[in-house]
Design an enzyme around this catalytic site. Structure first.
Site, PDB file in Angstrom:
ATOM      1  N   GLU A 271       0.860  -1.197   0.000  1.00 48.79           N
ATOM      2  CA  GLU A 271       0.000   0.000   0.000  1.00 48.79           C
ATOM      3  C   GLU A 271       0.885   1.232   0.000  1.00 48.79           C
ATOM      4  O   GLU A 271       1.834   1.319   0.772  1.00 48.79           O
ATOM      5  CB  GLU A 271      -0.877   0.089   1.257  1.00 48.79           C
ATOM      6  CG  GLU A 271      -2.024  -0.855   1.369  1.00 48.79           C
ATOM      7  CD  GLU A 271      -2.794  -0.635   2.668  1.00 48.79           C
ATOM      8  OE1 GLU A 271      -2.964   0.553   3.077  1.00 48.79           O
ATOM      9  OE2 GLU A 271      -3.207  -1.616   3.286  1.00 48.79           O
ATOM     10  N   GLU A 322     -13.252   5.913  -0.250  1.00 47.24           N
ATOM     11  CA  GLU A 322     -14.026   4.983   0.572  1.00 47.24           C
ATOM     12  C   GLU A 322     -14.784   5.780   1.642  1.00 47.24           C
ATOM     13  O   GLU A 322     -14.244   6.086   2.709  1.00 47.24           O
ATOM     14  CB  GLU A 322     -13.116   3.941   1.207  1.00 47.24           C
ATOM     15  CG  GLU A 322     -12.465   3.021   0.187  1.00 47.24           C
ATOM     16  CD  GLU A 322     -11.603   1.955   0.827  1.00 47.24           C
ATOM     17  OE1 GLU A 322     -12.107   0.856   1.070  1.00 47.24           O
ATOM     18  OE2 GLU A 322     -10.416   2.245   1.099  1.00 47.24           O
ATOM     19  N   LYS A 325     -15.273   4.617   5.537  1.00 47.87           N
ATOM     20  CA  LYS A 325     -14.204   4.550   6.536  1.00 47.87           C
ATOM     21  C   LYS A 325     -14.462   5.541   7.667  1.00 47.87           C
ATOM     22  O   LYS A 325     -15.012   6.616   7.463  1.00 47.87           O
ATOM     23  CB  LYS A 325     -12.841   4.825   5.893  1.00 47.87           C
ATOM     24  CG  LYS A 325     -12.310   3.646   5.099  1.00 47.87           C
ATOM     25  CD  LYS A 325     -10.838   3.790   4.812  1.00 47.87           C
ATOM     26  CE  LYS A 325     -10.257   2.482   4.305  1.00 47.87           C
ATOM     27  NZ  LYS A 325      -8.812   2.601   4.018  1.00 47.87           N
ATOM     28  N   GLU A 331      -8.560   9.664   5.416  1.00 44.67           N
ATOM     29  CA  GLU A 331      -8.625   8.223   5.150  1.00 44.67           C
ATOM     30  C   GLU A 331      -9.655   7.900   4.072  1.00 44.67           C
ATOM     31  O   GLU A 331      -9.567   6.860   3.417  1.00 44.67           O
ATOM     32  CB  GLU A 331      -8.983   7.465   6.433  1.00 44.67           C
ATOM     33  CG  GLU A 331      -7.931   7.516   7.521  1.00 44.67           C
ATOM     34  CD  GLU A 331      -6.838   6.493   7.334  1.00 44.67           C
ATOM     35  OE1 GLU A 331      -6.839   5.806   6.285  1.00 44.67           O
ATOM     36  OE2 GLU A 331      -5.978   6.382   8.228  1.00 44.67           O
TER      37      GLU A 331
END
Length: 350
Positions: A271, A322, A325, A331
């Site tokens: 990642e 996303e 999250k 994030e």
């Protein structure tokens, strides 16, 4: 979560083994280190899998990391030629560790290979940041990997599908300068057996590398330019020149492995990425600069100062934002594409 034994009949095992044993071996050697993309799915507005696959193929993305072996995510990739890193969730690790090799064999057949051909699977990522996120699972990590490995041996797949476990940079007690790299001594009881396994099976140490985190958490010691490959300053460490956090972090892991007696294990970045919103330094322009430089270095087999010319395989995070999250706002904003398939910025993966 208990290992699912009832989804595949025991009488099917001999046939399963014979079919997988005759599969052709796949070469792990490439002229350039591959660039893949993480397919995070913690969101409520994602496009359907067929649209995702079309998006990947249209942009030359041939490797994907899926974090959970969800049939809904796996099955659509069957026959596409896209190669997969498949995550095995942390909560399954104790059951895989405590049960038999046959149970791991059944689990793989039921949860993975009924949905996707083994020829499309390149890696199993067993857990994710287990040693920090879920220390309860730490003692089970290596036993689970060993059971899975023996199951892959029974299937004739142990040479073509590699097993490892992604770790955060925080498993290092020291990382600066890179030559001071050392693992947290509280974690070596797990890490050293894992490194021994990786060394013996020629598998990579998987690491999650986020210079953005280094930047936001270490003002004023880490500059934005040093995190984004834009620094004109050079830091010297044992006669090696460092101009960015990415190289320095990878080499800190290399030095840490050497301290434990392992000098030849490759490093894979499972990642890395940069957010487009949600905090200081976030933004589409910075995300483009960061990811474009990672792709360039990977495709060019530039390597790091400690290992020049040795390409580092990488998976960029993330395909989409996303919105599901929790935690800090940034994030949610690592997506390189919008859900309508339009690029968030003009990144190329080829």
């Amino acid at each position: 979560m208990a290992i699912q034994r009832m989804r595949i009949n025991q009488r099917f095992l001999p046939h399963l083994v014979s079919v997988f044993t005759i599969l052709p071996l796949l070469s792990h050697l490439t002229s350039a280190a591959p660039v893949g993309v993480c397919y995070g799915r913690v969101a409520s507005d994602l496009p359907p899998p067929p649209a995702v696959i079309h998006l990947l193929q249209a942009n030359g993305i041939s490797r994907i990391r899926i974090f959970n072996p969800d049939p809904e995510a796996l099955a659509p990739f069957s026959g596409t030629g896209i190669q997969l890193m498949i995550g095995i969730p942390n909560e399954i690790i104790p059951d895989l560790a405590n049960d038999t090799v046959s149970a791991s064999l059944i689990w793989l057949g039921s949860n993975i290979f009924t949905h996707i051909s083994p020829s499309q699977v390149k890696y199993f990522a067993v857990g994710n940041e287990v040693l920090l996120n879920d220390p309860y699972y730490s003692p089970f990590l290596v036993p689970a990997i060993l059971n899975l490995y023996r199951a892959l041996q029974m299937l004739g797949l142990a040479d073509t599908i590699k097993l490892s476990s992604p770790h955060a940079a925080a498993v290092l007690s020291d990382s600066y300068p890179p030559s001071a790299g050392a693992f947290d001594h509280n974690l070596t009881s797990v890490l050293v057996p894992l490194l021994k396994f990786l060394n013996e099976t020629e598998s990579p140490l998987m690491v999650n590398v986020y210079p953005f985190f280094s930047y936001v958490n270490n003002h004023p010691y880490v500059t934005l330019d040093y995190a984004l490959f834009r620094s004109s300053a050079v830091e010297i460490d044992r006669d090696l020149e460092y101009t960015n956090v990415y190289d320095a972090t990878i080499d800190a892991f290399v030095y840490a492995m050497e301290r434990e007696g392992f000098s030849r294990i490759p490093v894979m970045v499972t990642e890395t990425g940069w957010p487009t919103d949600g905090g200081d330094g976030a933004g589409a322009g910075n995300a483009l600069d960061y990811n474009r430089n990672v792709v360039m270095r990977t495709k060019g087999n530039i390597g790091t100062p400690k290992r020049p010319g040795v390409g580092v395989e990488v998976f960029l995070f993330d395909l989409f934002d996303e919105n599901g999250k929790t935690g800090v706002e940034f994030e949610k904003h690592f997506g390189m594409f919008r859900v309508d398939g339009i690029k968030a910025y003009d990144i190329s993966f080829i």
